[in-house]
Design a protein around this motif. Sequence first.
Motif, short mmCIF file in Angstrom:
data_model
loop_
_atom_site.label_atom_id
_atom_site.label_comp_id
_atom_site.label_asym_id
_atom_site.label_seq_id
_atom_site.Cartn_x
_atom_site.Cartn_y
_atom_site.Cartn_z
N ARG A 447 0.87 -1.18 0.00
CA ARG A 447 0.00 0.00 0.00
C ARG A 447 0.91 1.23 0.00
N LEU A 448 1.16 1.77 -1.22
CA LEU A 448 2.06 2.91 -1.34
C LEU A 448 1.44 4.19 -0.81
N ALA A 449 0.13 4.29 -0.93
CA ALA A 449 -0.63 5.41 -0.40
C ALA A 449 -2.03 4.89 -0.11
N ASP A 450 -2.86 5.75 0.50
CA ASP A 450 -4.19 5.29 0.87
C ASP A 450 -4.98 4.78 -0.33
N LYS A 451 -4.72 5.34 -1.50
CA LYS A 451 -5.48 4.96 -2.69
C LYS A 451 -4.61 4.34 -3.76
N LEU A 452 -3.42 3.90 -3.40
CA LEU A 452 -2.49 3.36 -4.38
C LEU A 452 -1.92 2.04 -3.86
N LEU A 453 -2.13 0.96 -4.64
CA LEU A 453 -1.70 -0.38 -4.26
C LEU A 453 -0.80 -0.95 -5.35
N LEU A 454 0.35 -1.48 -4.95
CA LEU A 454 1.27 -2.14 -5.86
C LEU A 454 1.29 -3.63 -5.54
N GLN A 455 1.11 -4.46 -6.57
CA GLN A 455 1.17 -5.91 -6.41
C GLN A 455 2.13 -6.48 -7.45
N TRP A 456 2.95 -7.44 -7.04
CA TRP A 456 3.90 -8.05 -7.96
C TRP A 456 4.00 -9.55 -7.67
N SER A 457 4.43 -10.28 -8.68
CA SER A 457 4.63 -11.73 -8.55
C SER A 457 5.85 -12.14 -9.35
N ALA A 458 6.66 -13.00 -8.78
CA ALA A 458 7.79 -13.63 -9.47
C ALA A 458 7.54 -15.13 -9.46
N VAL A 459 7.55 -15.74 -10.65
CA VAL A 459 7.07 -17.11 -10.79
C VAL A 459 8.12 -17.98 -11.47
N TYR A 460 8.33 -19.15 -10.89
CA TYR A 460 9.09 -20.22 -11.55
C TYR A 460 8.20 -21.45 -11.58
N SER A 461 7.99 -21.99 -12.78
CA SER A 461 7.17 -23.18 -12.92
C SER A 461 7.85 -24.14 -13.90
N LYS A 462 7.66 -25.41 -13.64
CA LYS A 462 8.19 -26.41 -14.56
C LYS A 462 7.27 -27.62 -14.57
N ALA A 463 6.97 -28.07 -15.77
CA ALA A 463 6.16 -29.27 -15.96
C ALA A 463 6.95 -30.26 -16.80
N THR A 464 6.91 -31.52 -16.41
CA THR A 464 7.65 -32.55 -17.14
C THR A 464 6.77 -33.78 -17.34
N GLN A 465 7.13 -34.52 -18.37
CA GLN A 465 6.50 -35.82 -18.61
C GLN A 465 7.58 -36.78 -19.11
N THR A 466 7.54 -37.99 -18.58
CA THR A 466 8.51 -39.02 -18.96
C THR A 466 7.76 -40.31 -19.29
N GLN A 467 8.10 -40.90 -20.44
CA GLN A 467 7.59 -42.22 -20.81
C GLN A 467 8.79 -43.09 -21.17
N PRO A 468 9.35 -43.79 -20.20
CA PRO A 468 10.54 -44.60 -20.46
C PRO A 468 10.21 -46.01 -20.95
N ASP A 469 10.95 -46.46 -21.95
CA ASP A 469 10.87 -47.84 -22.42
C ASP A 469 9.44 -48.30 -22.66
N ASN A 470 8.71 -47.52 -23.44
CA ASN A 470 7.35 -47.87 -23.86
C ASN A 470 7.47 -49.03 -24.85
N THR A 471 7.04 -50.21 -24.42
CA THR A 471 7.31 -51.45 -25.16
C THR A 471 6.03 -52.06 -25.71
N THR A 472 6.08 -52.42 -27.00
CA THR A 472 4.96 -53.13 -27.63
C THR A 472 5.48 -54.41 -28.26
N ILE A 473 4.89 -55.54 -27.87
CA ILE A 473 5.30 -56.85 -28.38
C ILE A 473 4.10 -57.49 -29.07
N PRO A 474 4.20 -57.75 -30.40
CA PRO A 474 3.10 -58.40 -31.11
C PRO A 474 3.38 -59.89 -31.36
N LEU A 475 2.31 -60.66 -31.34
CA LEU A 475 2.36 -62.07 -31.72
C LEU A 475 1.25 -62.33 -32.74
N PHE A 476 1.53 -63.25 -33.64
CA PHE A 476 0.49 -63.69 -34.57
C PHE A 476 -0.32 -64.80 -33.90
#
Length: 919
Positions: A447-476
């Motif tokens: 609250r910088l003054a009675d009628k003045l408001l300052l808002q700030w945000s600093a953001v770090y985000s990380k999203a990951t996906q892993t699909q290791p050794d996805n194996t498909t074996i077919p037989l007749f």
Amino acid sequence: MHRRLFFILLYVIAGTLQALAGPVKGRVADQTSHEPLIGATVVLEEKGLHDISGLDGSFIIKNAPAGTYHLSISLAGYKTLVKEVTISGDAPLNIDIDLEADHDKTLHEVVVAGKTNHATEGTARQIERNAPQVMNVVSGQAIRLSPDLTVANVIQRMSGISIERNSNGDGQYAILRGMDKRYNYTLVNGVKIPSPDDKYRYVPLDIFPSELLDRLEVYKALTPSMEGDAVGGAVNMVMKDAPDHLSVEANIGTGYNELFFDRDFLSFNKGAVNFKSPYELRGNQYNATAADFNNATSDYSTRRPMPNLIGGLSIGNRFLNDRLGVIIAGSYQHTYRGSNSLFFDTDKRDTLSGVVVTSMEKRAYSEEQLRYGLHAKLDYRINSRNSLQLYNAYMRLTNTQVRDAVETELSIGDYDPDKGNATLGYKTRSRITQQQIYNSTLQGDHRLADKLLLQWSAVYSKATQTQPDNTTIPLFGIQENFVQQRTNVGDATRRWEHNSDRDLAGYLNLTWNKPVASLPVEWKIGGLYRDKQRDNFYNNYQFHPQNLQAQYGVDFTDYKDIAWALDNPRGSVGSALNYTAFEKTGAGYLQFKVSASHLEVTGGARAEHTDQGYAMKAPIGEDNPTGHQVYTDVLPSLHFRFMPWDKTNIRASYFRSVNRPGFSELVPGPVVREEYRETGNPDLKHAIADNIDLRYEFFPRATEQFMAGVFYKHIKDPIEFTLQLEPRSNFLYYMPGNFGNANNYGLELDFIKYVKQFGIKANYTYTHSSITTPKTIYVRTAANNGDIFTSSADETRPLYGQAAHTGNLTLLYKSGRYGWDVQLAGNYTGERIVVVSQYLGDDQWQKGFVQMDFSLEKSLGHFGIFAKANNLLNTPMEVYVRKPYTNSKAIPYQSPDGRVLIRRDYYQRTYLLGARYKF
């Protein structure tokens, strides 16, 4: 005779006295918020008659004789009120009571009850009522009592929202107002988060446990201060906040999926899976051999799964004379799910008269899901004008899946359904999918003054996906006289994929209250800058059996005993899924909000500058191994809230928004999937939408509502996936494109009503959308030796994923006297397109379905027991093409109703029983 007259006289007197007894009824509410108070004890002291206030705060004490009494009203967290009342005996006594919060109480349950008001139904309705734009809210209280364990399942209860389900029937992605999941974005505490998806921006909501939320908000119209890349809307998950005093909540539960009453659960040795391929471990010049690959993904075992297990814990308090607030919450869900699926493939060279069904595949899915979330928040009040908040969240979902499939060839000569003869194909796939989202946000309010408001945000985000050794074996295999048998081994694949999406972002907002022409005006100016970096890795190895004549049951009996030879020692990294990408977004806005009498106007404009590009890691003959797009959009918006009467809003709004392409949608190069090929489109443009909303809102009481609204969206250059001929290769691919203009409009109705112990929540949405795209026609004629001729025609259809009709109906029962909360929730989603075809009339439609769920909770002081049951009707997910099949032989499970069944999944019912503790 005298005895009979005596009893008649006694009966008349008793009836007269009964007639003189009148009920005492009314409502109990909070003195400040006027929100109905549930569970207040109302006692007529001299007679000992009492009642507990219901869902609408109402109570009734029947059969009170005429006279003057003391009426006592009490509720934990409020000062007990005693009123003198007089009952005349000839009319009911109506009395409304306002209770004053008791801040001097030190009991822990009082403190908790006071703080959890932020998650009540009344708070949710108040937010909807006072918001500057059109929005809907689900309270934390409603979430806790619902049958749903994840945010994806909770959000389907809201008007205008349907969900896209995963392979075990759980909700995964939200579709807002008929707009595909790509047309919305996801926030946590008002901050946008990245997606773990390997191709797209949209966030899978099944990764978030619902118990970590204080409430779930859906913004259906955007103000200038909000990011502008949402056409359907924005989903905001408001996480639990620090309470006023020490609060401890815990729960534990167990249950089972009915699917595994009838069949075993198929799993593999997931603990020994290699998370990195030889290419990553040894370098791109290394020539791998079959010895570099262990047999963990083919080491199968069958068993009945363990019971599901869920648990949660939340601890919060305030310290340093209430200046420091802390809350830590965690959720753990370990569940076994699956489905029995039927899948049909068709000849893509369809004629105008029908479809040739080429194969039938029966798939059994076994999925082990491990989901947990950790949430921590600290807020520190430096002084009356300055405060800081630090929020951290970590969500993780690991899905271990085995898909066991048996395919029957239907279009070759040896298929004989009468004799039970056919050519078979067996295919078993082992897959681990691990998704993670981490977010850390530091925010400041000054609250910088009675009628003045300052808002700030600093953001770090990380999203990951892993699909290791996805194996498909077919037989007749073969089927003779209805007996099925595996024979020889086919070629196998083993695939490694992982990706990450990292965001660095800064937000700055300045709010200034400055009147104009004696009218109060709130001015806001601000902006953001985000640096997004995407990294994708893909590698595929192909194998053939060393002994091409090896027979199942003779040369081997376990898949892990098959001897393999490696075809591509250095892997196959030349794919459109191997790339790096970036997106730098800068935005600024100016917003005003002015109030005059019964009218509030919020408006302004936002400018967003986008710098987006990609670089393929291993291009093979691509014309565009790198790409770059730069564009700027100006997004105006204007929102009116007219309040002609108390408890009534009439809203009108307009806003412009955009939809940017996903990174992989721009990257060219083939990606071979199991049922089709796909590729990106470097010439893809971003979509721009103009959106209009009108809504009438009425809030008869603090927890009740009736809302009726209409919306209209005009989308320029909408992005749709279709099967198309890729011009550079002349191959048929499933790829994104821009298709002129599209329109989407609809109607939304919301209704919430409580009467004593009973409540009803209902909503209905009608949505109509249309887009016209060119389609290919393949016509096979009897003349010219049955040659196929191709031509093109325009086809108008709904947008992908849009259902014309969706609705929810939830019936509630709450007994404060006996501590029961019961809920029966039904959800309906109408038919919608789930696969857009290149061919005329070949789009795949999902059949409309109803899902019914149930929950109950019994309160025992600080403790409680609860039960949840999902998918009570065992409703299947069915997909079909609106054409008849034209095969000369009968096809199993197909009916001559003019539609070809493409897919049918059964998930069965899931049950959960648990206990809860609150202090």
